[in-house]
Design a protein around this motif. Sequence first.
Motif, PDB file in Angstrom:
ATOM      1  N   MET A   1       2.224  -8.400  -3.832  1.00 46.30           N
ATOM      2  CA  MET A   1       1.862  -7.107  -4.360  1.00 46.30           C
ATOM      3  C   MET A   1       1.557  -6.186  -3.186  1.00 46.30           C
ATOM      4  SD  MET A   1      -0.980  -6.192  -7.200  1.00 46.30           S
ATOM      5  CE  MET A   1      -2.365  -5.497  -6.347  1.00 46.30           C
TER       6      MET A   1
ATOM      7  N   ASP B   1       0.000  -2.510  -2.292  1.00 44.60           N
ATOM      8  CA  ASP B   1      -0.825  -1.413  -2.805  1.00 44.60           C
ATOM      9  C   ASP B   1      -0.541  -0.177  -1.964  1.00 44.60           C
ATOM     10  OD1 ASP B   1      -2.705   0.195  -3.949  1.00 44.60           O
ATOM     11  OD2 ASP B   1      -4.424  -0.995  -3.318  1.00 44.60           O
TER      12      ASP B   1
ATOM     13  N   CYS C   1       1.189   0.578  -7.232  1.00 48.15           N
ATOM     14  CA  CYS C   1       1.339  -0.798  -6.767  1.00 48.15           C
ATOM     15  C   CYS C   1       2.786  -1.235  -6.949  1.00 48.15           C
ATOM     16  CB  CYS C   1       0.436  -1.742  -7.549  1.00 48.15           C
ATOM     17  SG  CYS C   1      -1.296  -1.553  -7.159  1.00 48.15           S
ATOM     18  N   TYR C   2       3.286  -1.981  -5.997  1.00 50.22           N
ATOM     19  CA  TYR C   2       4.640  -2.501  -6.058  1.00 50.22           C
ATOM     20  C   TYR C   2       4.573  -4.022  -5.984  1.00 50.22           C
ATOM     21  CZ  TYR C   2       6.037   2.268  -5.056  1.00 50.22           C
ATOM     22  OH  TYR C   2       6.204   3.621  -5.120  1.00 50.22           O
ATOM     23  N   TYR C   3       5.490  -4.677  -6.672  1.00 49.92           N
ATOM     24  CA  TYR C   3       5.533  -6.132  -6.716  1.00 49.92           C
ATOM     25  C   TYR C   3       6.854  -6.621  -6.149  1.00 49.92           C
ATOM     26  CZ  TYR C   3       1.683  -5.414  -9.924  1.00 49.92           C
ATOM     27  OH  TYR C   3       0.493  -5.033 -10.477  1.00 49.92           O
TER      28      TYR C   3
ATOM     29  N   VAL D   1       9.512  -9.280  -6.295  1.00 53.26           N
ATOM     30  CA  VAL D   1       9.931 -10.250  -7.301  1.00 53.26           C
ATOM     31  C   VAL D   1      11.132 -11.014  -6.774  1.00 53.26           C
ATOM     32  CG1 VAL D   1      10.726 -10.549  -9.667  1.00 53.26           C
ATOM     33  CG2 VAL D   1       9.117  -8.716  -9.125  1.00 53.26           C
TER      34      VAL D   1
ATOM     35  N   THR E   1      11.850  -5.073  -5.224  1.00 53.02           N
ATOM     36  CA  THR E   1      10.515  -4.500  -5.209  1.00 53.02           C
ATOM     37  C   THR E   1      10.421  -3.575  -6.419  1.00 53.02           C
ATOM     38  OG1 THR E   1      10.511  -4.580  -2.803  1.00 53.02           O
ATOM     39  CG2 THR E   1       8.844  -3.210  -3.857  1.00 53.02           C
TER      40      THR E   1
ATOM     41  N   ALA F   1       4.912  -1.646 -11.696  1.00 54.75           N
ATOM     42  CA  ALA F   1       4.367  -2.370 -12.852  1.00 54.75           C
ATOM     43  C   ALA F   1       5.117  -2.043 -14.145  1.00 54.75           C
ATOM     44  CB  ALA F   1       2.888  -2.061 -13.018  1.00 54.75           C
TER      45      ALA F   1
END
Length: 42
Positions: A1, A3, A8-10, A12, A26, A29
């Motif tokens: 994650m 910030d 926020c970016y995840y 994956v 990337t 949410a």
Amino acid sequence: MYDQGEECYYLVEFADTQGREYAMATLTANELLVLHYELAIA
């Protein structure tokens, strides 16, 4: 994650059934869809 202030970016990772990665993205949410997977042994 990751910030980034208000956003926020995840990170994956997509993998096959052998665990080999074949894609990475990337996402924010609102771009995620949580799936629950239970292995069923027949």
